[in-house]
Motif scaffolding. Sequence first.
Motif, PDB file in Angstrom:
ATOM      1  N   ASP A  11       0.850  -1.157   0.181  1.00  0.00           N
ATOM      2  CA  ASP A  11       0.077   0.017  -0.070  1.00  0.00           C
ATOM      3  C   ASP A  11       0.825   1.257  -0.199  1.00  0.00           C
ATOM      4  OD1 ASP A  11      -2.281  -1.307  -0.054  1.00  0.00           O
ATOM      5  OD2 ASP A  11      -2.517  -1.496   2.365  1.00  0.00           O
ATOM      6  N   ALA A  12       1.937   1.220   0.907  1.00  0.00           N
ATOM      7  CA  ALA A  12       2.910   2.247   0.856  1.00  0.00           C
ATOM      8  C   ALA A  12       3.440   2.723  -0.640  1.00  0.00           C
ATOM      9  CB  ALA A  12       3.970   2.022   1.877  1.00  0.00           C
ATOM     10  N   TYR A  13       3.682   1.686  -1.479  1.00  0.00           N
ATOM     11  CA  TYR A  13       4.359   1.892  -2.680  1.00  0.00           C
ATOM     12  C   TYR A  13       3.301   2.090  -3.742  1.00  0.00           C
ATOM     13  CZ  TYR A  13       8.932   0.357  -1.866  1.00  0.00           C
ATOM     14  OH  TYR A  13      10.439   0.204  -1.435  1.00  0.00           O
ATOM     15  N   GLY A  14       2.020   2.192  -3.290  1.00  0.00           N
ATOM     16  CA  GLY A  14       0.913   2.378  -4.118  1.00  0.00           C
ATOM     17  C   GLY A  14       0.399   1.538  -5.022  1.00  0.00           C
ATOM     18  N   LEU A  15       0.683   0.317  -4.536  1.00  0.00           N
ATOM     19  CA  LEU A  15       0.270  -0.931  -5.656  1.00  0.00           C
ATOM     20  C   LEU A  15      -1.089  -1.129  -5.078  1.00  0.00           C
ATOM     21  CD1 LEU A  15       3.383  -3.213  -5.131  1.00  0.00           C
ATOM     22  CD2 LEU A  15       2.575  -1.916  -7.239  1.00  0.00           C
ATOM     23  N   THR A  16      -2.130  -1.537  -6.094  1.00  0.00           N
ATOM     24  CA  THR A  16      -3.349  -1.730  -5.867  1.00  0.00           C
ATOM     25  C   THR A  16      -3.980  -2.712  -6.853  1.00  0.00           C
ATOM     26  OG1 THR A  16      -4.321   0.019  -7.248  1.00  0.00           O
ATOM     27  CG2 THR A  16      -4.129   0.600  -4.989  1.00  0.00           C
ATOM     28  N   GLY A  17      -4.910  -3.528  -6.537  1.00  0.00           N
ATOM     29  CA  GLY A  17      -5.594  -4.243  -7.478  1.00  0.00           C
ATOM     30  C   GLY A  17      -4.800  -5.520  -8.141  1.00  0.00           C
ATOM     31  N   TRP A  18      -4.695  -5.576  -9.183  1.00  0.00           N
ATOM     32  CA  TRP A  18      -3.926  -6.666  -9.845  1.00  0.00           C
ATOM     33  C   TRP A  18      -2.672  -6.440  -9.319  1.00  0.00           C
ATOM     34  CZ3 TRP A  18      -3.642 -11.425 -11.550  1.00  0.00           C
ATOM     35  CH2 TRP A  18      -2.790 -11.907 -12.412  1.00  0.00           C
ATOM     36  N   ASN A  19      -1.966  -5.473  -9.665  1.00  0.00           N
ATOM     37  CA  ASN A  19      -0.378  -5.246  -9.449  1.00  0.00           C
ATOM     38  C   ASN A  19       0.063  -5.567  -8.071  1.00  0.00           C
ATOM     39  OD1 ASN A  19       0.436  -4.209 -11.936  1.00  0.00           O
ATOM     40  ND2 ASN A  19      -0.110  -2.433 -11.413  1.00  0.00           N
ATOM     41  N   LYS A  20      -0.860  -5.347  -6.839  1.00  0.00           N
ATOM     42  CA  LYS A  20      -0.922  -5.702  -5.698  1.00  0.00           C
ATOM     43  C   LYS A  20      -0.726  -7.136  -5.294  1.00  0.00           C
ATOM     44  CE  LYS A  20      -2.612  -4.738  -1.164  1.00  0.00           C
ATOM     45  NZ  LYS A  20      -3.676  -4.363  -0.246  1.00  0.00           N
TER      46      LYS A  20
END
Length: 268
Positions: free
Chosen positions: A151-160
Amino acid sequence: MSCLQTIHDYGLRAIGYGERLLPRSDFTLCEQFTLIGSGMLWNIYFGSIAVLLGFFLANALAVAKMAHSPMLRKPAEIFVFLFRGSPLFIQFFFAYFLFLNLKSVSSFFDPFSSAWLGALVVLFLNTSAYTAEIFYGALRSVPKGDVEAADAYGLTGWNKFRRVLWPTSMRLAWPAYTNEAIFLFHATTLVFFSGFPAKRQQGDALYYANYFADKTFNPFVPYPILAAYFILLTLLVIFLFGRINTRLNRHLPRPKRQKIKLKLNLIR
């Protein structure tokens, strides 16, 4: 007949190549080793394809079980419950008679009444359910710190999921998944003793071991041979999955790397 000639005649008999008639008397150790080893080709076929295909379906089921939507979660939960809650032998039995009935509806289902496809489907679905539960538990066990870092790196959804959740869950699940793969290979011995028949006496390793035990009235030769083959197969599976496990944990310090430990299941 020399042992080399026996291997030439019976080495691939289980898959339709070589002598069509089985030896009837004066069974030698070479004949027993060769024919039981020939039957192992079926066990390797069933186990390998079921594990490979089941890996992908299990991942899909595990993700579906994590979904908030009941439309995705409930079917996955029911599928896993049904295949984990019923014995594998009973699944073989019902699948065989289901495919026999479907043959009368459409010729498309003709191959499914044969062991090479019908039994493979059952093993594929069965291992998918067991593996899905392993992967689901691993997804729920992903450390909170890993999720917060994503979350801190800004990853969301599929990338996360692709970069953090899935790789971490595979690392956590792999030792347990290795045991599931081993047990699946052992479970392949049920195929030709369920509803699916062995055509032209082209059975698996247990089929030939049982044949020699019945003919010689001495189970203390063919069954130890069968056990030895499965021990070798188990060691091969442990080696291959161990290499993958090392790859999955390559970024961790050596003391923190999970090691694969064999845990036998007594019943399925």
